[in-house]
Design an enzyme around this catalytic site. Structure first.
Site, PDB file in Angstrom:
ATOM      1  N   LYS A   1     -27.676  38.490  27.540  1.00  0.00           N
ATOM      2  CA  LYS A   1     -28.076  37.203  26.969  1.00  0.00           C
ATOM      3  C   LYS A   1     -28.641  36.202  27.978  1.00  0.00           C
ATOM      4  O   LYS A   1     -29.277  35.235  27.584  1.00  0.00           O
ATOM      5  CB  LYS A   1     -26.874  36.560  26.268  1.00  0.00           C
ATOM      6  CG  LYS A   1     -26.525  37.240  24.969  1.00  0.00           C
ATOM      7  CD  LYS A   1     -27.507  36.872  23.875  1.00  0.00           C
ATOM      8  CE  LYS A   1     -27.567  37.922  22.799  1.00  0.00           C
ATOM      9  NZ  LYS A   1     -28.588  38.924  22.965  1.00  0.00           N
TER      10      LYS A   1
ATOM     11  N   TYR B   1     -27.236  41.048  19.424  1.00  0.00           N
ATOM     12  CA  TYR B   1     -27.833  41.707  20.590  1.00  0.00           C
ATOM     13  C   TYR B   1     -29.348  41.601  20.561  1.00  0.00           C
ATOM     14  O   TYR B   1     -29.989  41.240  21.560  1.00  0.00           O
ATOM     15  CB  TYR B   1     -27.393  43.170  20.642  1.00  0.00           C
ATOM     16  CG  TYR B   1     -27.606  43.831  21.988  1.00  0.00           C
ATOM     17  CD1 TYR B   1     -26.519  44.036  22.839  1.00  0.00           C
ATOM     18  CD2 TYR B   1     -28.859  44.259  22.405  1.00  0.00           C
ATOM     19  CE1 TYR B   1     -26.689  44.650  24.069  1.00  0.00           C
ATOM     20  CE2 TYR B   1     -29.032  44.874  23.639  1.00  0.00           C
ATOM     21  CZ  TYR B   1     -27.952  45.071  24.460  1.00  0.00           C
ATOM     22  OH  TYR B   1     -28.130  45.665  25.682  1.00  0.00           O
TER      23      TYR B   1
ATOM     24  N   TYR C   1     -23.056  51.860  26.577  1.00  0.00           N
ATOM     25  CA  TYR C   1     -21.933  50.980  26.887  1.00  0.00           C
ATOM     26  C   TYR C   1     -20.667  51.811  26.723  1.00  0.00           C
ATOM     27  O   TYR C   1     -20.334  52.216  25.600  1.00  0.00           O
ATOM     28  CB  TYR C   1     -21.894  49.784  25.946  1.00  0.00           C
ATOM     29  CG  TYR C   1     -22.932  48.722  26.233  1.00  0.00           C
ATOM     30  CD1 TYR C   1     -22.579  47.561  26.930  1.00  0.00           C
ATOM     31  CD2 TYR C   1     -24.252  48.858  25.811  1.00  0.00           C
ATOM     32  CE1 TYR C   1     -23.509  46.569  27.199  1.00  0.00           C
ATOM     33  CE2 TYR C   1     -25.195  47.877  26.068  1.00  0.00           C
ATOM     34  CZ  TYR C   1     -24.821  46.736  26.769  1.00  0.00           C
ATOM     35  OH  TYR C   1     -25.744  45.767  27.036  1.00  0.00           O
TER      36      TYR C   1
ATOM     37  N   PRO D   1     -23.052  39.389  31.870  1.00  0.00           N
ATOM     38  CA  PRO D   1     -24.252  40.140  31.475  1.00  0.00           C
ATOM     39  C   PRO D   1     -24.022  41.200  30.408  1.00  0.00           C
ATOM     40  O   PRO D   1     -24.973  41.860  29.994  1.00  0.00           O
ATOM     41  CB  PRO D   1     -24.696  40.782  32.788  1.00  0.00           C
ATOM     42  CG  PRO D   1     -23.443  40.930  33.578  1.00  0.00           C
ATOM     43  CD  PRO D   1     -22.600  39.738  33.233  1.00  0.00           C
TER      44      PRO D   1
ATOM     45  N   HIS E   1     -36.658  49.596  22.619  1.00  0.00           N
ATOM     46  CA  HIS E   1     -35.457  50.369  22.300  1.00  0.00           C
ATOM     47  C   HIS E   1     -34.962  49.959  20.924  1.00  0.00           C
ATOM     48  O   HIS E   1     -34.855  48.773  20.620  1.00  0.00           O
ATOM     49  CB  HIS E   1     -34.354  50.104  23.338  1.00  0.00           C
ATOM     50  CG  HIS E   1     -34.527  50.879  24.602  1.00  0.00           C
ATOM     51  ND1 HIS E   1     -33.530  51.023  25.536  1.00  0.00           N
ATOM     52  CD2 HIS E   1     -35.594  51.572  25.082  1.00  0.00           C
ATOM     53  CE1 HIS E   1     -33.962  51.762  26.538  1.00  0.00           C
ATOM     54  NE2 HIS E   1     -35.216  52.097  26.287  1.00  0.00           N
TER      55      HIS E   1
END
Length: 395
Positions: free
Chosen positions: A302, A388, A205, A298, A79
């Site tokens: 990580k 990220y 998100y 979460p 991704h």
């Protein structure tokens, strides 16, 4: 026999056969260092745990270097980024464009399967009464009872605790030297696994006045989705129809022609959100890795990646200690690992507090301002992308 125990010996005794324990054993074996992995649960239980699904670039790189990337590359899904959303707006952050690094969708169950296949007889499952001894001396050992009821003593040069929050390793560090930091968040995640194709190409998100939502996935036919819910929520209060209706509301079903496709729910659970860090991560001949030393919410993806980073630092340190008699890397392990741990803890906290709503209208406006700042500033977007997608291990 000693005190009725069957005596055994290895170089590294590893407690916990999750990804961090099995990966450490594999990395050590590739460098000629022997280990035994002790696990309380059954192999089937450990292999079937539904956990993380997003791998950082550095995790993928390490698995490739360890000869474990073949199936990941064939069956995983790269991704380029994620979507950040709030009512009326959805913005894509392209990590490759921003940092040159990507992430991969490849579930922890798949990583565990790959590691189990190469573990051989190094892993011993269904042990009980596991206890650590003499970690401050030169001859540490572990006692346990095997699945057949035989008491055993495993002598080792070092012990590594990869046994998570509830194993014995964390508490083996003496209280006089142990320091802990912990934060419990006032919300949980209601997560579902569904046999339906994802309704998005990359993770969404979503900030919403009713609460955070996340659209993730495990494969082209399996979706993983989450809702922010109050702590103490009973899954029985959330029948499938209610879950899908709330997900549709928070994810913006119908906005700009986008549609959330529901499907059969195969797993449903509630996950409390908390942050936890313990130091030191090395005491005497005991080293801690993964959830034995730290836990993150979460939101920032990580947890598994941080455990892999620990192991990526620890494996060469133990090889240098045991093969070259050079303690320098082992002596620095705790400090080096904690530097990354706190950076990831901060990022996970930041993502969590930016996206999860409360009843405070002032805080809601601050969250929206932060989201707008991230998507409108290349510097802000790059900071999120760097954290990220993950920095190379060792930085």
């Amino acid at each position: 026999m000693a005190d009725g125990l069957v005596l055994m010996r290895t170089e590294v005794a590893i407690i916990g056969a999750g990804p961090s324990g099995l990966l450490l054993a594999h990395l050590l074996a590739r460098r000629g260092v022997e280990s035994v992995v002790l696990e309380t649960r059954s192999q089937a239980y450990v292999s079937g745990r539904i956990r993380a699904g997003i791998l950082e670039q550095s995790t993928v790189d390490l698995l490739d270097e360890a000869g474990l990337g073949t199936r990941l590359r064939a069956e995983g899904y790269p991704h380029r980024g994620v979507y950040l959303q709030w009512p009326g707006e959805r913005h894509h952050l392209d990590f490759v464009d921003l940092t040159g690094r990507s992430v991969w969708v490849y579930g922890q169950t798949e990583v565990q399967k790959d590691l189990t296949e190469v573990a051989g007889d190094r892993a011993v499952y269904e042990v009980s009464d596991t206890a650590l001894h003499d970690i401050e001396g030169d001859q540490p050992y572990v006692t346990y009872t095997d699945a057949g009821g035989t008491g055993r003593r495993l002598d080792a040069d070092v012990i590594v605790g990869c046994d998570g929050s509830f194993g014995p390793s964390r508490d083996a560090v003496p209280a006089a030297v142990r320091r802990t930091w912990e934060k419990s968040y006032p919300y949980s995640w209601l997560g579902i696994l569904a046999d339906v194709a994802p309704s998005t190409d990359e993770l969404i998100y979503a900030w919403h006045p009713r609460g955070f939502a996340l659209h993730s996935m495990r494969s082209p036919t399996v979706s993983r989705l989450y809702l922010q819910v109050p702590n103490g929520t009973d899954v029985a209060q959330w029948p499938d129809d209610r879950v899908w209706a709330e997900l549709a509301t928070r994810l913006g079903d119908g906005a700009d022609g986008w549609t959330l496709t529901p499907g059969p729910v195969t797993e449903k659970s509630v996950l409390p959100m908390r942050s936890f860090v313990q130091a030191p991560m090395r005491h005497g001949r005991l080293f801690l890795a993964g959830d034995a030393a730290h836990i993150v919410p979460p939101t920032g993806a990580k947890g598994l990646n941080l455990a892999v980073a620990d192991v990526g630092l620890l494996a060469p340190a133990l090889v240098a200690l045991l093969r070259d008699k050079d303690p320098a890397l082992a002596d620095r392990y705790g400090e080096d690992a904690l530097r990354r741990v706190w950076r990831c803890t901060h990022f996970s906290w930041w993502m969590t507090t930016m996206l999860h709503t409360s009843e405070d209208p002032f805080e809601a406006q601050l969250q929206l301002a932060q989201l707008r700042s991230v998507v409108s500033s290349r510097a802000g977007a790059t900071a999120l992308a760097e954290n990220y997608a993950g920095l190379p291990i060792g930085r």
